[in-house]
Design a protein around this motif. Structure first.
Motif, short mmCIF file in Angstrom:
data_model
loop_
_atom_site.label_atom_id
_atom_site.label_comp_id
_atom_site.label_asym_id
_atom_site.label_seq_id
_atom_site.Cartn_x
_atom_site.Cartn_y
_atom_site.Cartn_z
N ILE A 103 -17.43 17.50 20.80
CA ILE A 103 -18.44 17.45 21.96
C ILE A 103 -17.91 18.38 23.20
O ILE A 103 -18.45 19.39 23.91
CB ILE A 103 -18.66 16.09 22.88
N ALA A 129 -18.01 22.06 21.50
CA ALA A 129 -19.31 22.68 21.76
C ALA A 129 -19.66 23.17 23.02
O ALA A 129 -20.19 24.25 23.34
CB ALA A 129 -20.25 21.64 21.40
N ALA A 130 -18.98 22.36 24.24
CA ALA A 130 -19.28 22.67 25.65
C ALA A 130 -18.68 24.06 25.55
O ALA A 130 -19.23 25.06 26.28
CB ALA A 130 -18.85 21.64 26.20
N THR A 138 -23.41 20.45 17.97
CA THR A 138 -22.58 19.52 17.73
C THR A 138 -23.31 18.15 17.43
O THR A 138 -24.46 18.05 17.96
CB THR A 138 -21.69 19.49 18.57
N TYR A 139 -22.58 17.59 16.45
CA TYR A 139 -23.24 16.26 16.41
C TYR A 139 -21.96 14.77 16.49
O TYR A 139 -20.90 15.31 16.22
CB TYR A 139 -23.55 16.20 14.66
N THR A 140 -22.58 13.94 16.65
CA THR A 140 -21.57 12.70 16.76
C THR A 140 -22.63 11.56 16.45
O THR A 140 -23.86 11.86 16.37
CB THR A 140 -20.87 12.70 18.05
N PHE A 188 -17.14 12.78 25.36
CA PHE A 188 -18.54 12.86 25.30
C PHE A 188 -19.06 13.02 26.63
O PHE A 188 -19.87 14.24 26.90
CB PHE A 188 -19.49 11.36 24.75
N LEU A 218 -20.46 16.95 28.10
CA LEU A 218 -21.79 17.01 28.69
C LEU A 218 -21.92 17.44 30.12
O LEU A 218 -22.38 18.28 30.57
CB LEU A 218 -22.58 15.64 28.76
N ALA A 234 -25.74 25.26 24.70
CA ALA A 234 -25.19 24.14 23.68
C ALA A 234 -26.47 22.85 23.55
O ALA A 234 -27.22 22.79 24.25
CB ALA A 234 -24.07 23.31 24.07
N PHE A 276 -26.44 18.96 22.04
CA PHE A 276 -25.79 17.79 21.51
C PHE A 276 -26.61 16.84 20.88
O PHE A 276 -27.46 16.13 21.40
CB PHE A 276 -24.82 17.15 22.93
N LEU A 307 -29.43 17.06 25.35
CA LEU A 307 -28.93 16.01 24.71
C LEU A 307 -29.93 15.28 23.81
O LEU A 307 -31.13 15.09 24.13
CB LEU A 307 -28.31 14.87 25.64
#
Length: 361
Positions: free
Chosen positions: A141, A144-145, A162-164, A174, A178, A188, A190, A253
């Protein structure tokens, strides 16, 4: 003074859906503009991934694969998001997100080598815009930011996605990621794939928030909760998020409500210890492949014959990819040491010489 601010926020995050569990369109206005061929390709990818997942689990049990995190049940969430991307967009995955990498261009045999811990599995071909899966929960996270900000500063009309999982949404990274991405309007996206149990803890015990999507509000970014078993809804939400990002409107998000039918990983997890059969049965009825198959069959765009061809192709591709992975040069300790630094520090120089001597015998 007592207020109901929390309820007012939470109630705004209704689940976005296009297809019902029976494959019927329930939100015509939100239908994405996809050709018949694109709809068929989405189905092909989901069927292919389901077969790949079944085979990977078998290979793992045979000792022919290393680390593996099953994906059955999450195909719509994974492939619907990736399908909305441009080839020049970047994917920063978690360890379960191998299908997105492969459909973004990573050769399948390299995915198998990654699972085995072979260094060649981490050598990304030129022009394939992916990073290797992040093992540290939530660390992608933050990455990706920064990646999304870099794309923005370079004037690129592309995004970093990106993935979580829901467990990742409980990590400090996280919230920091964000917040940073929101402050700088990074390019981005999320994606939190909420499969309800992280490794084993129910999402209700991870957070008092009714949704994960609402956590976007505190970061000042867009947030949406999507039916993650509905590939069209996932695609549409990602497409809109991408458009906002490349138009300078900031990150999004996306919480996809999904379910992994198998264990968290093949490393000894037993989901029967924390999930009930009733809950498994409930989510089996929401199977993303069954839902989308019904939709396509209703439009005369899918048949048993087409599906069987995909199954056969997947099995053949997996057979060839494993054969190619088996043919990779045996990994040596000196390889690992040599890849770590451009110029080795003194202690590793000593180890390098020591292992060179051992390997030459």
């Amino acid at each position: 003074m007592k207020t109901n601010t929390i309820d007012a926020v939470q109630d705004q995050f209704e689940t976005f859906q296009i297809l019902s569990e029976d494959g019927e369109v329930v939100n015509e206005a939100a239908m994405p503009e996809l050709s018949d061929e694109q709809l068929q390709e989405l189905m092909r990818r989901m069927v292919y991934t389901r077969i790949w997942d079944q085979r990977a689990i078998s290979l793992n049990r045979q000792g022919r694969l290393g680390f593996y995190a099953p994906v059955a049940g999450q195909e719509a969430s994974m492939l619907g998001t990736q399908f909305a991307l441009d080839k020049e967009d970047w994917i920063l995955p978690g360890y379960r997100d191998i299908p997105q990498l492969v459909f973004h261009g990573l050769p399948l045999y390299k995915a198998f080598l990654y699972s085995r811990g072979h260094f060649e599995g981490g050598q990304i071909p030129e022009g394939v815009n992916v990073l290797m899966p992040q093992i540290i929960i939530g660390a992608q996270i933050i990455q990706a930011a920064g990646f999304g900000l870099g794309l923005k500063k370079k004037g690129k009309k592309n995004v970093a996605i990106t993935y979580t999982g829901d467990g990742g949404a409980s990590q400090g990274d996280f919230y920091e990621g964000l917040n940073f991405a929101g402050a700088y309007k990074a390019n981005a996206i999320f994606v939190v794939q909420n499969n309800r149990f992280a490794i084993s803890v129910p999402v209700e015990k991870q957070s008092a928030a009714k949704t994960i999507a609402q956590k976007a509000v505190a970061a000042g970014i867009e947030g949406i909760q999507v039916d993650g078993m509905d590939v069209l809804a996932v695609y549409a939400a990602t497409q809109q998020a991408r458009e906002r990002a490349v138009n300078g409107e900031g990150p999004t998000l996306i919480e996809t409500l999904t379910y992994r039918y198998g264990p968290h990983t093949m490393a000894g997890d037993d989901p029967t210890r924390y999930r009930t059969k009733e809950l498994d049965d409930e989510w089996t009825k929401k199977d993303p492949l069954v839902r989308f198959r019904k939709f396509l069959e209703g439009k005369k765009l899918w048949s048993e014959e087409q599906e069987n061809k995909v199954v056969d192709q997947a099995k053949e591709d997996i057979k060839e990819a494993i054969k190619k992975a088996d043919g990779a040069a045996k990994q040596k300790v000196t390889d690992l040491i040599g890849f770590m630094f451009e110029e080795l520090p003194y202690n590793l120089k000593e180890q390098m010489e020591e292992y060179k001597a051992k390997e030459s015998k």
